[in-house]
Design a protein around this motif. Structure first.
Motif, PDB file in Angstrom:
ATOM      1  N   THR A 100       0.832  -1.191   0.000  1.00 11.60           N
ATOM      2  CA  THR A 100       0.000   0.000   0.000  1.00 11.60           C
ATOM      3  C   THR A 100       0.865   1.239   0.000  1.00 11.60           C
ATOM      4  OG1 THR A 100      -0.131   0.134   2.418  1.00 11.60           O
ATOM      5  CG2 THR A 100      -1.793  -1.226   1.312  1.00 11.60           C
TER       6      THR A 100
ATOM      7  N   MET B 112      -2.276   8.100  -0.350  1.00  9.89           N
ATOM      8  CA  MET B 112      -2.869   8.744  -1.519  1.00  9.89           C
ATOM      9  C   MET B 112      -2.006   9.875  -2.048  1.00  9.89           C
ATOM     10  SD  MET B 112      -5.712   7.665  -2.847  1.00  9.89           S
ATOM     11  CE  MET B 112      -6.243   9.183  -3.620  1.00  9.89           C
TER      12      MET B 112
ATOM     13  N   SER C 281      -9.455  -0.296  -6.114  1.00 11.12           N
ATOM     14  CA  SER C 281     -10.565   0.634  -6.326  1.00 11.12           C
ATOM     15  C   SER C 281     -11.126   1.210  -5.033  1.00 11.12           C
ATOM     16  CB  SER C 281     -11.695  -0.071  -7.087  1.00 11.12           C
ATOM     17  OG  SER C 281     -12.137  -1.207  -6.367  1.00 11.12           O
TER      18      SER C 281
ATOM     19  N   ARG D 146      -4.931   5.194   2.498  1.00  9.33           N
ATOM     20  CA  ARG D 146      -3.947   4.467   1.712  1.00  9.33           C
ATOM     21  C   ARG D 146      -4.661   3.686   0.619  1.00  9.33           C
ATOM     22  NH1 ARG D 146       0.992   4.415   4.330  1.00  9.33           N
ATOM     23  NH2 ARG D 146       1.745   2.662   3.084  1.00  9.33           N
ATOM     24  N   VAL D 147      -3.902   3.351  -0.456  1.00  8.47           N
ATOM     25  CA  VAL D 147      -4.436   2.558  -1.561  1.00  8.47           C
ATOM     26  C   VAL D 147      -3.546   1.342  -1.767  1.00  8.47           C
ATOM     27  CG1 VAL D 147      -5.555   4.474  -2.748  1.00  8.47           C
ATOM     28  CG2 VAL D 147      -3.164   3.983  -3.216  1.00  8.47           C
TER      29      VAL D 147
ATOM     30  N   ILE E 114      -1.560  -1.435  -3.942  1.00  8.06           N
ATOM     31  CA  ILE E 114      -0.819  -1.479  -5.211  1.00  8.06           C
ATOM     32  C   ILE E 114      -0.766  -2.924  -5.671  1.00  8.06           C
ATOM     33  CG2 ILE E 114       1.292  -0.840  -6.408  1.00  8.06           C
ATOM     34  CD1 ILE E 114      -0.245   1.497  -5.100  1.00  8.06           C
ATOM     35  N   SER E 115      -1.335  -3.204  -6.846  1.00  6.70           N
ATOM     36  CA  SER E 115      -1.380  -4.578  -7.348  1.00  6.70           C
ATOM     37  C   SER E 115      -0.304  -4.875  -8.391  1.00  6.70           C
ATOM     38  CB  SER E 115      -2.768  -4.855  -7.945  1.00  6.70           C
ATOM     39  OG  SER E 115      -3.052  -3.934  -9.000  1.00  6.70           O
TER      40      SER E 115
ATOM     41  N   ILE F  16       1.694   2.276 -12.427  1.00  5.39           N
ATOM     42  CA  ILE F  16       1.277   1.240 -11.490  1.00  5.39           C
ATOM     43  C   ILE F  16      -0.213   0.961 -11.653  1.00  5.39           C
ATOM     44  CG2 ILE F  16       3.041   1.838  -9.776  1.00  5.39           C
ATOM     45  CD1 ILE F  16       0.844   3.323  -8.229  1.00  5.39           C
ATOM     46  N   GLN F  17      -0.662  -0.136 -11.033  1.00  4.14           N
ATOM     47  CA  GLN F  17      -2.081  -0.476 -10.962  1.00  4.14           C
ATOM     48  C   GLN F  17      -2.517  -0.401  -9.495  1.00  4.14           C
ATOM     49  OE1 GLN F  17      -4.317  -1.238 -13.386  1.00  4.14           O
ATOM     50  NE2 GLN F  17      -2.800  -0.834 -14.983  1.00  4.14           N
ATOM     51  N   THR F  18      -3.633   0.280  -9.232  1.00  2.00           N
ATOM     52  CA  THR F  18      -4.109   0.456  -7.860  1.00  2.00           C
ATOM     53  C   THR F  18      -5.462  -0.206  -7.672  1.00  2.00           C
ATOM     54  OG1 THR F  18      -5.258   2.537  -8.337  1.00  2.00           O
ATOM     55  CG2 THR F  18      -2.919   2.668  -7.750  1.00  2.00           C
TER      56      THR F  18
ATOM     57  N   VAL G 204       0.316   8.937  -5.015  1.00  4.10           N
ATOM     58  CA  VAL G 204      -0.236   8.409  -6.256  1.00  4.10           C
ATOM     59  C   VAL G 204      -0.748   9.551  -7.137  1.00  4.10           C
ATOM     60  CG1 VAL G 204      -1.966   6.879  -7.256  1.00  4.10           C
ATOM     61  CG2 VAL G 204      -0.859   6.274  -5.092  1.00  4.10           C
TER      62      VAL G 204
ATOM     63  N   GLY H  96      -8.000   2.668 -11.990  1.00  4.29           N
ATOM     64  CA  GLY H  96      -6.972   1.703 -11.638  1.00  4.29           C
ATOM     65  C   GLY H  96      -5.595   2.035 -12.164  1.00  4.29           C
TER      66      GLY H  96
END
Length: 364
Positions: free
Chosen positions: A281, A284, A316, A323-324, A326-327, A312-314, A287, A294
């Motif tokens: 994670t 915010m 939803s 926090r988000v 991160i995939s 990056i990919q985040t 990012v 995403g």
């Protein structure tokens, strides 16, 4: 020669005006919120069974039979009000009850006479109904007088404070011959030394807790175990939830702990946070959103202290503490700029900002 001197001066000026590395705040991916991190909150010790005792009616205190620290038994008289007003009301209620009973007896006798006369057709039906109504009114007055008598007896009994359970007096809030209001606390008692801790936790922390979670309490140099027993479903002050922890004292040291931990003391409640290791994670603020859901980008710090923009990919959803997840696009251990990303550009030289603070728990 003049031209050479002028060119040299220009070169030195250009070197002096070279931009310095911009200080940035970074976070190492995969280390924020790792297992073993501890959150500390302020809690208050209190007895599990406790009571504030007062008189139901207002009056003047004439006696308090206990002092702070005294052991009391259930039903023991602890304090008394001046009983004179209550006794006067009781005497008046008794007199009213006797008068109402005598009036009812008289009306009952008259009703029997009227019924006998009505049976012999001597009086009219209207006169009989009037006698019956008078009898009912006398009965109602007696019932009202009996209720007032019961209330007066109760008021006399409540002119005394009795201990609701076996325990100890921990506070004496007034003195004899003082006037007290109805419901005003006069004494505080608690049962035994069994304690609990009440703490106000942020919603982000309370939402991840369930009854049975273990914590640690600290009071000075002493530490003790806590177990979450109850958690309020309501938020106070907009973002705080009340949590109640049961104090666990080892049997071998129960006597020592009981003498050192006191109700009313302020203690530290430490909660150990654990997160899934595979979950990465970022805050915010690190990012920069892309054009599609995403999709986003961040600035990654390389070995040469320069930043590179990385796609990056985040996830939803927004996680606790803003926090988000991160995939894709980052690896554990990489350093990501987490503040001021909108004011940076690709390839810019930066320096990691080292905050100086005396507060516990520095920047992550």
């Amino acid at each position: 020669m003049l031209c050479a001197v002028m060119l040299g001066a220009c070169t030195q000026s250009a070197e002096l005006q070279a931009p310095l590395p911009k200080p940035v705040k970074v976070e190492v991916v995969g280390q924020a919120g790792a297992a073993g991190q501890t959150d500390s909150f302020v809690g208050t010790l209190r007895a599990r069974q406790r009571s504030d005792l007062g008189f139901e009616a207002a009056g003047r205190v004439v006696a308090i039979h206990v002092e702070v620290g005294d052991q009391v038994k259930a039903g023991q008289v602890l304090a008394r009000l001046d009983e004179s007003p209550a006794r006067w009301r009781l005497n008046n209620a008794q007199a009213e009850s006797k008068a109402a009973a005598a009036a009812l007896t008289e009306r009952s006798t008259q009703l029997k006479q009227q019924e006998a006369l009505a049976g012999d057709k001597i009086i009219s039906a209207t006169a009989l109904e009037s006698a019956r109504a008078a009898h009912l009114q006398a009965r109602s007055r007696l019932e009202s007088a009996d209720a007032a008598l019961a209330t007066a007896r109760r008021d006399l009994a409540l002119a005394r404070i009795t201990a609701p359970f076996d325990g100890e007096v921990v506070a004496r809030l007034t003195q004899p011959f003082s006037d007290v209001a109805s419901g005003q606390a006069v004494l505080q008692v608690q049962a035994g030394r069994t304690l609990e801790v009440v703490a106000m936790l942020p919603d982000a922390v309370a939402s991840a807790l369930v009854p049975g979670v273990k914590a640690q309490g600290k009071s000075g140099a002493q530490t003790f175990s806590l177990i979450l027993e109850r958690l309020s479903a309501r938020s106070d002050n907009g973002s705080l939830a009340q949590a109640i922890f049961r104090v666990q004292v080892p049997p071998a040291s129960s006597g020592e702990a009981a003498s050192s931990l006191r109700s009313g003391s302020v203690v530290s409640v430490e909660l150990h946070r654990t997160k899934v290791a595979a979950s990465m994670t970022l805050p915010m603020t690190a990012v920069m959103p892309g054009t599609k859901p995403g999709e986003a980008s961040v600035f990654v710090l390389d070995e040469d202290s320069k930043i590179a923009r990385r796609d990056i990919q985040t996830g939803s959803t927004l996680l606790p503490e803003s926090r988000v997840a991160i995939s894709h696009g980052l690896k554990p251990g990489e350093q990501v700029v987490v503040a001021g990303a909108a004011f940076l550009h690709e390839g810019q030289s930066v320096a990691v900002h080292q905050p100086e603070t005396v507060l516990p728990g520095g920047a992550r």
